[in-house]
Design an enzyme around this catalytic site. Structure first.
Site, PDB file in Angstrom:
ATOM      1  N   CYS A  94       0.810  -1.214   0.000  1.00 50.08           N
ATOM      2  CA  CYS A  94       0.000   0.000   0.000  1.00 50.08           C
ATOM      3  C   CYS A  94       0.852   1.278   0.000  1.00 50.08           C
ATOM      4  CB  CYS A  94      -0.989  -0.019   1.164  1.00 50.08           C
ATOM      5  SG  CYS A  94      -2.387   1.123   0.950  1.00 50.08           S
ATOM      6  N   ARG A 128     -12.799   5.175  -3.511  1.00 47.94           N
ATOM      7  CA  ARG A 128     -12.085   4.262  -2.621  1.00 47.94           C
ATOM      8  C   ARG A 128     -12.305   2.830  -3.088  1.00 47.94           C
ATOM      9  NH1 ARG A 128      -9.141   5.863   1.120  1.00 47.94           N
ATOM     10  NH2 ARG A 128      -8.098   4.309   2.386  1.00 47.94           N
ATOM     11  N   HIS A 191      -3.809  -6.129   1.868  1.00 47.37           N
ATOM     12  CA  HIS A 191      -3.661  -6.220   3.318  1.00 47.37           C
ATOM     13  C   HIS A 191      -4.256  -7.547   3.763  1.00 47.37           C
ATOM     14  CE1 HIS A 191      -2.528  -2.016   3.460  1.00 47.37           C
ATOM     15  NE2 HIS A 191      -3.592  -1.709   2.766  1.00 47.37           N
TER      16      HIS A 191
END
Length: 239
Positions: A94, A128, A191
């Site tokens: 990220c 997002r 993640h």
């Protein structure tokens, strides 16, 4: 005499808000299972940069975290580029994936130049990209995780995608790629953490590091039954 493998985690104080410390725990335990002694160094802003590095990992953070580590990362860019070109395995997730690229341009039009190890460009957006994600790689098979990012990343000519998206968004909402690979450097938005759910990636990094350090790697057989069960449940989850 134990054979030591030195794992360095970059900026865990500021770039570890999505559980990316779990990647370090997996590398440590699997190194032990394979009969090696893990040496763990947590590198934060202002520390002396470690030497004799075998594996590098780094996680994600908020924009404020990126701001805190940015100047220090720029100072360490030359050393990190030399390590990458010397085939040290790295996993950047990220925020550090973005800063290992060419630049990150925020949606407030602020540009943060990266250290240029990965030929990628990232643009902040109001969209997002969030949810469970499944990707596929010829090297690692199905890769499962969780993505949560508003920066959208595009690959340049000198990198390959880490994987192809099966379910989810990936680097951006357009091209179906997830992450990037250059030599032994992997950048990804996954993640969850990524390595507990995808031990083949951890083993890939460990084997590269051990062969580079000691010339040979003969693994034990590790029973990943529960990991495989968790992966199957994660793959079946709705987006």
């Amino acid at each position: 005499m134990s054979q030591v493998i030195h794992v360095v985690q970059l900026y865990p104080r500021d770039m570890n808000i999505y559980g990316d410390h779990g990647n370090l725990l997996v590398l440590k335990r699997r190194l032990q299972w394979y009969g090696y002694e893990p040496k763990i160094t947590e590198y934060n802003v202002g520390d002396d940069f470690p030497t004799d590095i075998d594996i590098i990992i780094g996680g994600g953070g908020q924009d404020s975290g990126q701001d805190k580590i940015y100047q220090d990362l720029m100072k360490r860019g030359k050393q990190l580029r030399e390590l990458a070109d010397n085939d040290v395995p790295m996993l950047l997730v990220c925020g550090l994936y973005q800063l290992f690229g060419q630049f990150f341009q925020t949606n407030q039009d602020k540009r943060l130049d990266g250290i240029g190890i990965l030929d990628v460009e990232t643009y902040g957006t109001t969209e997002r990209l969030i949810g469970n994600i499944v990707t596929h790689s010829e090297t690692f098979g199905d890769i499962v995780g969780y993505e949560n990012h508003s920066g959208q990343t595009y690959l340049g000519e000198t990198v390959q995608p880490f994987a192809t998206v099966v379910k989810g968004a990936g680097n951006n909402s357009k091209d179906g790629h997830e992450g990037a690979r250059y030599r032994n450097v992997i950048g990804t938005y996954l993640h969850g953490s990524i390595l507990p759910k995808n031990p083949k990636i951890a083993d890939f990094m460990i084997e590269l590091a051990v062969r580079k350090r000691y010339g040979d790697f003969t693994p034990n057989v590790i029973d990943d039954l529960f990991t495989d069960l968790a992966r199957s449940i994660a793959i079946d989850r709705p987006r």
